[in-house]
Design an enzyme around this catalytic site. Structure first.
Site, PDB file in Angstrom:
ATOM      1  N   ALA A 207       0.841  -1.210   0.000  1.00  0.00           N
ATOM      2  CA  ALA A 207       0.000   0.000   0.000  1.00  0.00           C
ATOM      3  C   ALA A 207       0.868   1.250   0.000  1.00  0.00           C
ATOM      4  O   ALA A 207       0.515   2.263   0.594  1.00  0.00           O
ATOM      5  CB  ALA A 207      -0.925  -0.014   1.202  1.00  0.00           C
TER       6      ALA A 207
ATOM      7  N   ARG B 210      -4.563   8.893  -8.911  1.00  0.00           N
ATOM      8  CA  ARG B 210      -5.807   9.049  -9.673  1.00  0.00           C
ATOM      9  C   ARG B 210      -7.048   9.224  -8.793  1.00  0.00           C
ATOM     10  O   ARG B 210      -8.107   9.606  -9.276  1.00  0.00           O
ATOM     11  CB  ARG B 210      -5.991   7.858 -10.618  1.00  0.00           C
ATOM     12  CG  ARG B 210      -5.154   7.994 -11.876  1.00  0.00           C
ATOM     13  CD  ARG B 210      -5.625   7.036 -12.929  1.00  0.00           C
ATOM     14  NE  ARG B 210      -5.118   5.693 -12.704  1.00  0.00           N
ATOM     15  CZ  ARG B 210      -5.751   4.576 -13.068  1.00  0.00           C
ATOM     16  NH1 ARG B 210      -6.943   4.652 -13.644  1.00  0.00           N
ATOM     17  NH2 ARG B 210      -5.216   3.393 -12.848  1.00  0.00           N
TER      18      ARG B 210
ATOM     19  N   ASN C   6      -8.469   2.274  -8.382  1.00  0.00           N
ATOM     20  CA  ASN C   6      -7.472   3.312  -8.654  1.00  0.00           C
ATOM     21  C   ASN C   6      -8.077   4.686  -8.836  1.00  0.00           C
ATOM     22  O   ASN C   6      -7.362   5.667  -8.905  1.00  0.00           O
ATOM     23  CB  ASN C   6      -6.688   2.960  -9.925  1.00  0.00           C
ATOM     24  CG  ASN C   6      -5.893   1.687  -9.724  1.00  0.00           C
ATOM     25  OD1 ASN C   6      -4.957   1.661  -8.926  1.00  0.00           O
ATOM     26  ND2 ASN C   6      -6.282   0.619 -10.397  1.00  0.00           N
TER      27      ASN C   6
ATOM     28  N   ARG D  36     -31.304   6.637  14.406  1.00  0.00           N
ATOM     29  CA  ARG D  36     -29.901   7.032  14.537  1.00  0.00           C
ATOM     30  C   ARG D  36     -29.203   6.170  15.589  1.00  0.00           C
ATOM     31  O   ARG D  36     -29.839   5.366  16.265  1.00  0.00           O
ATOM     32  CB  ARG D  36     -29.841   8.520  14.886  1.00  0.00           C
ATOM     33  CG  ARG D  36     -30.284   9.406  13.712  1.00  0.00           C
ATOM     34  CD  ARG D  36     -30.398  10.858  14.105  1.00  0.00           C
ATOM     35  NE  ARG D  36     -29.204  11.325  14.786  1.00  0.00           N
ATOM     36  CZ  ARG D  36     -29.165  12.386  15.600  1.00  0.00           C
ATOM     37  NH1 ARG D  36     -30.284  13.074  15.814  1.00  0.00           N
ATOM     38  NH2 ARG D  36     -28.046  12.741  16.177  1.00  0.00           N
TER      39      ARG D  36
ATOM     40  N   ALA E 149     -52.563  17.011  25.110  1.00  0.00           N
ATOM     41  CA  ALA E 149     -52.015  17.477  23.833  1.00  0.00           C
ATOM     42  C   ALA E 149     -51.567  18.924  23.945  1.00  0.00           C
ATOM     43  O   ALA E 149     -52.170  19.728  24.655  1.00  0.00           O
ATOM     44  CB  ALA E 149     -53.065  17.328  22.746  1.00  0.00           C
TER      45      ALA E 149
HETATM   46  C1  UD1 Z   1       1.462  -5.014 -11.279  1.00  0.00           C
HETATM   47  C2  UD1 Z   1       2.120  -6.224 -11.941  1.00  0.00           C
HETATM   48  C3  UD1 Z   1       1.331  -6.635 -13.186  1.00  0.00           C
HETATM   49  C4  UD1 Z   1      -0.110  -6.908 -12.818  1.00  0.00           C
HETATM   50  C5  UD1 Z   1      -0.697  -5.688 -12.120  1.00  0.00           C
HETATM   51  C6  UD1 Z   1      -2.083  -6.005 -11.615  1.00  0.00           C
HETATM   52  C7  UD1 Z   1       4.486  -6.012 -11.466  1.00  0.00           C
HETATM   53  C8  UD1 Z   1       5.806  -5.639 -11.991  1.00  0.00           C
HETATM   54  N1  UD1 Z   1       3.477  -5.899 -12.293  1.00  0.00           N
HETATM   55  O1  UD1 Z   1       1.478  -3.930 -12.205  1.00  0.00           O
HETATM   56  O2  UD1 Z   1       1.904  -7.797 -13.763  1.00  0.00           O
HETATM   57  O3  UD1 Z   1      -0.852  -7.260 -13.971  1.00  0.00           O
HETATM   58  O4  UD1 Z   1       0.108  -5.330 -10.982  1.00  0.00           O
HETATM   59  O5  UD1 Z   1      -2.679  -4.815 -11.169  1.00  0.00           O
HETATM   60  O6  UD1 Z   1       4.371  -6.431 -10.317  1.00  0.00           O
HETATM   61  N2  UD1 Z   1       3.249  -0.725  -4.963  1.00  0.00           N
HETATM   62  C9  UD1 Z   1       4.042  -0.372  -3.887  1.00  0.00           C
HETATM   63  N3  UD1 Z   1       5.281   0.083  -4.136  1.00  0.00           N
HETATM   64  C10 UD1 Z   1       5.788   0.199  -5.394  1.00  0.00           C
HETATM   65  C11 UD1 Z   1       4.959  -0.152  -6.481  1.00  0.00           C
HETATM   66  C12 UD1 Z   1       3.697  -0.612  -6.244  1.00  0.00           C
HETATM   67  O7  UD1 Z   1       3.613  -0.481  -2.743  1.00  0.00           O
HETATM   68  O8  UD1 Z   1       6.946   0.614  -5.523  1.00  0.00           O
HETATM   69  C13 UD1 Z   1       1.892  -1.232  -4.683  1.00  0.00           C
HETATM   70  C14 UD1 Z   1       0.809  -0.287  -5.150  1.00  0.00           C
HETATM   71  O9  UD1 Z   1       0.393   0.547  -4.084  1.00  0.00           O
HETATM   72  C15 UD1 Z   1      -0.289  -1.234  -5.570  1.00  0.00           C
HETATM   73  C16 UD1 Z   1       0.459  -2.483  -6.008  1.00  0.00           C
HETATM   74  O10 UD1 Z   1       1.732  -2.402  -5.422  1.00  0.00           O
HETATM   75  O11 UD1 Z   1      -1.104  -1.599  -4.488  1.00  0.00           O
HETATM   76  C17 UD1 Z   1       0.554  -2.626  -7.508  1.00  0.00           C
HETATM   77  O12 UD1 Z   1       1.189  -1.507  -8.053  1.00  0.00           O
HETATM   78  P1  UD1 Z   1       0.866  -0.998  -9.514  1.00  0.00           P
HETATM   79  O13 UD1 Z   1       1.807   0.091  -9.857  1.00  0.00           O
HETATM   80  O14 UD1 Z   1      -0.575  -0.760  -9.641  1.00  0.00           O
HETATM   81  O15 UD1 Z   1       1.183  -2.304 -10.369  1.00  0.00           O
HETATM   82  P2  UD1 Z   1       1.833  -2.414 -11.784  1.00  0.00           P
HETATM   83  O16 UD1 Z   1       3.309  -2.268 -11.661  1.00  0.00           O
HETATM   84  O17 UD1 Z   1       1.136  -1.522 -12.702  1.00  0.00           O
END
Ligand code: UD1
Ligand code: MG
Length: 454
Positions: free
Chosen positions: A11, A17, A228, A317, A407
């Site tokens: 996270a 976005r 997202n 409530r 009343a």
């Molecule tokens: C990643 C996968 C991709 C998959 C997709 C599904 C990799 C390289 N790719 O894509 O194959 O189809 O998820 O949604 O793993 N996060 C961190 N730190 C970071 C980067 C990300 O905590 O440095 C967390 C984000 O908060 C998120 C999750 O990891 O919860 C996924 O990150 P995101 O950038 O959406 O994934 P992609 O690299 O696009």
């Protein structure tokens, strides 16, 4: 062999976005932060450790989420780097790692269990990746499988060839990593790729080179829905609501128009409850068997006991406790009040900070004046009491069992049991007054029109 389990929930991402000051994973679905849906499901597997990997807005998460350990990723260098950042917290831990995303809230306990079981049944299995068949694979990572269904590698969209982009089996991002190799394998990740990120997905090839196999567990795209944007948050809310409606009906409630009834994560409806159209349940509501909630009611933090009826257009409530068989009618608001069995509050009333005894009848337009602008005070109404319409009960005040309030009274002093309390001015009758009033006014009016006429 069954391994101990640590979950690493990612996270750290920015959640740009969402355009929000609130961390993305704290946005509520069904009134509960998204990440808590995931953590509550995770608890059904009783993991030994839960690490929440945080980065941006870390303080908000530390404040809002209990019962997890935190690890920080100060720079977001990719999903592989994110898991690396959780490792120091897990030093000495020898079980498996289940990597989850904090913004993918609906993954089920069954799916998590299937991943754990897949690994536990094959001693050579080093990784289990959760995949899905995408209707529109878009920019997801693609799962490249061998003829026997095992996973050969994951290729990110940016790095994929045209033929790899044709694959519809996609990477959810969630995976189980054999704990004894996690440190070694994660240390081998590099960022020589199109995004310049440390890809967690590269673990597949690393594990295979080390002589281990990787497996795929598949589930539905809906279960793996990620959030997202606000639009995706709304879609997630719809999925949650539809599931809650189905569950309520499966448990024996009638929803006359299910699409118009809104639940919270903890709403409890009993058997043979009927919910009419356009009802909203806020958090903390329990509705017992045989209750009817009529149209356009808003019920939050309330308990409605067996066979009671609420609404239409009622507002319950927090800490409203509606007794068995009680009747709450239209335009009635009840807060922090306990109503015993069979109480009737049928129209246009506010009851706050009160207790009402069994079978008391509260007339239309009754108001408990519970607040003087500084403090709140209690109103007690005894069993079988009858409160006449349009009465103001100025708290603190006690109406005894079986008492009647006339009343239109403003009641500032206690009324004894079985007594009549009445505080309005005594009625007078002035013979002929109305007729002479009309005569006088008619003459006045005629005099005016004559003047104008001239
Ligand atoms: C990643 C996968 C991709 C998959 C997709 C599904 C990799 C390289 N790719 O894509 O194959 O189809 O998820 O949604 O793993 N996060 C961190 N730190 C970071 C980067 C990300 O905590 O440095 C967390 C984000 O908060 C998120 C999750 O990891 O919860 C996924 O990150 P995101 O950038 O959406 O994934 P992609 O690299 O696009
Ligand atoms: Mg990314």
């Amino acid at each position: 062999m069954k391994q101990e389990l640590a979950a690493v929930v990612l996270a750290a991402g920015q959640g740009t976005r969402m355009k929000s000051d609130l961390h993305k994973v704290l946005h509520p679905i069904g009134g509960k932060p998204m990440v808590m849906h995931l953590l509550d499901t995770l608890d059904t597997l009783s993991p030994s450790r839960k690490i929440l990997l945080i980065g941006s807005n870390a303080d908000q998460l530390r404040e809002a989420v209990d019962d997890v350990e935190f690890a920080e990723q100060t720079e977001q260098l990719g999903t592989g780097h994110a898991v690396q950042c959780a490792l120091p917290a897990l030093e000495g831990f020898e079980g498996d790692l289940l990597v989850l995303y904090g913004d993918v809230p609906f993954i089920s306990g069954d799916t998590m269990t299937a991943m754990v079981e897949t690994r536990d049944t094959d001693p050579n299995c080093g990784l289990v990746v959760l995949g899905f068949d995408a209707a529109d694979p878009g920019a997801y990572g693609r799962l490249v499988t061998a003829h026997d269904g095992s996973l050969e590698r994951i290729v990110e969209f940016k790095d994929a060839s045209d033929s790899e982009r044709d694959i519809t089996l996609c990477n959810s991002g969630m995976m189980l990593i054999a704990g004894e190799h996690a440190n070694k394998w994660l240390a081998l990740l590099d960022n020589n790729n199109a995004a310049g990120e440390y890809y967690l997905t590269d673990l597949v090839e690393i594990a295979r080179k080390d002589g281990f196999s990787a497996a795929v567990v598949q589930t539905t795209e809906t279960e793996l829905m990620g959030v997202n944007s606000r639009a995706e948050l709304a879609t997630a809310e719809t999925v949650f609501q539809n599931n809650a409606r189905e569950a309520a009906m499966a448990a024996g409630a009638t929803l006359v128009a299910p699409q118009t009834v809104f639940f919270s994560h903890d709403t409890k409806l009993g058997r043979d409850v009927t919910v009419e159209p356009n009802v909203v349940f806020g958090p903390g509501t329990v509705v017992e068997n045989g209750v009817t909630i009529k149209a356009f009611s808003h019920v939050e933090g309330a308990t409605v006991r067996i066979g009671a009826s609420v609404g239409p257009f009622a507002r319950l409530r927090p800490a409203a406790d509606i007794g068995q068989g009680a009747k709450i009618g239209n335009f009635v608001e009840i807060k922090k009040a306990t109503l015993a069995e069979g109480v009737k509050v049928s129209h246009l009333t506010y009851i706050g900070d009160a207790t009402i005894g069994a079978h008391a009848n509260i007339g239309a337009g009754t108001i408990t004046c519970n607040y003087d602008g500084f403090l709140k005070y209690q109103t007690q109404i005894g069993a079988g009491a009858f409160i006449g319409s349009n009465s103001a009960l100025v708290a603190p005040v006690k109406i005894g069992d079986g008492a009647i309030v006339g009343a239109g009274s403003v009641v500032t002093k206690d009324v004894d049991a079985d007594a009549l309390g009445v505080s309005r001015a005594r009625q007078r009758s002035i013979a002929g007054y109305a007729a002479s009033f009309r005569e006088e006014k008619q003459a006045e009016k005629e005099a005016k029109t004559d003047k104008k006429g001239k």
